[in-house]
Design an enzyme around this catalytic site. Sequence first.
Site: not given
Length: 369
Positions: A35, A256
Amino acid sequence: MSRPLIAHIDLDALRHNYRLAAGLAPDSLSVAVLKADAYGHGAVSCAKALAGLAPMFAVAAIEEAMALREAGIREPIVLLEGIFSADELALVESLELGMAIHSDWQLEAVLAWRPARPVMTWLKVDSGMHRLGFSPDRAAAVWKALKAAPEVVGDLHLMSHFATADSRDDRYFAQQREIIMALAEQLDAPLCVANSPSILAHVEAHGAINRPGVMLYGSDPLEQANDASQQLSPVMTLRSEIIAVRELGAGEPVGYGGRFVTSAPTRIGVVACGYGDGYDRHAVDGTPVLVDGQRCRLAGKVSMDMMTVDLTDMPQADIGSEVVLWGRSQAGTVLSVDEVATYCDTISYTLLTGVLPRVPRRYNGGHID
């Protein structure tokens, strides 16, 4: 020259991990769970690699099964969440799929159906996970209803899912196991309950069918590793390179927000990988990274396309140096995706399934899908 970031998928490691799962439960049928695009590794390629080794595959939904069938995968496939609407039953029949049944509406649709041949069915029981499944006190009646429809239901198993099989504290696991085992004994029903942590640590939960999932991809799901889980081999290596080097003095912010500030003269390497590739932006300063096979640390916030690492103690590292975000370096050093996940306050499943499509997958040196 293309961007250096790739996800290298070691199909030999995948097969090794499957053999480990099957060897730990020799009396069980080990169904390979594919999956979520094989946990981000590429379901078609992984299915082809396991063809002839795994006797059956499992996926979450019919779209995943269709992709495997369209790629030529002929092994039995079971839908772990069953159908999402009654009109999918036609595809279940045409694609020759098996399915779980976890809800009354699914039961009603299946019992009203007349397929050309009986369908492999897993009756899902909620033994304590409290997501999907019939309550234990209703499961016997549902089982009997399915057994009374042999023209619809062929191979029938009891299925459940453990909430804490990975935990050092196994009290709730034991409670769930007691519930499902008592029901199985009452109904004389074969069981499909063992997931990866159960396979690795709870031989008492091995049933007629086991469902190895994340362990196939080399991730250890246990809170505390054991002898078996330590034999797992990483399948995905997320690999890039240093693309720039900066020499900074003390007191300089990096990235940042200036979260990381140099405390001394520092060598910063810029890596071609970021959250736009699926690397987790929640990674903290100090998250381990391998550069030329040696451990170094993340320094500063992860950007969309880049991240920065501290190369101060690695004077030999330079532009073009190999960077492994998780997996196995060319020098043979391994950085576990499970370890990286702890620094991101998440789990390996999230990191592996989160690698985005712009990151090319390379399978043992070349595409096979």
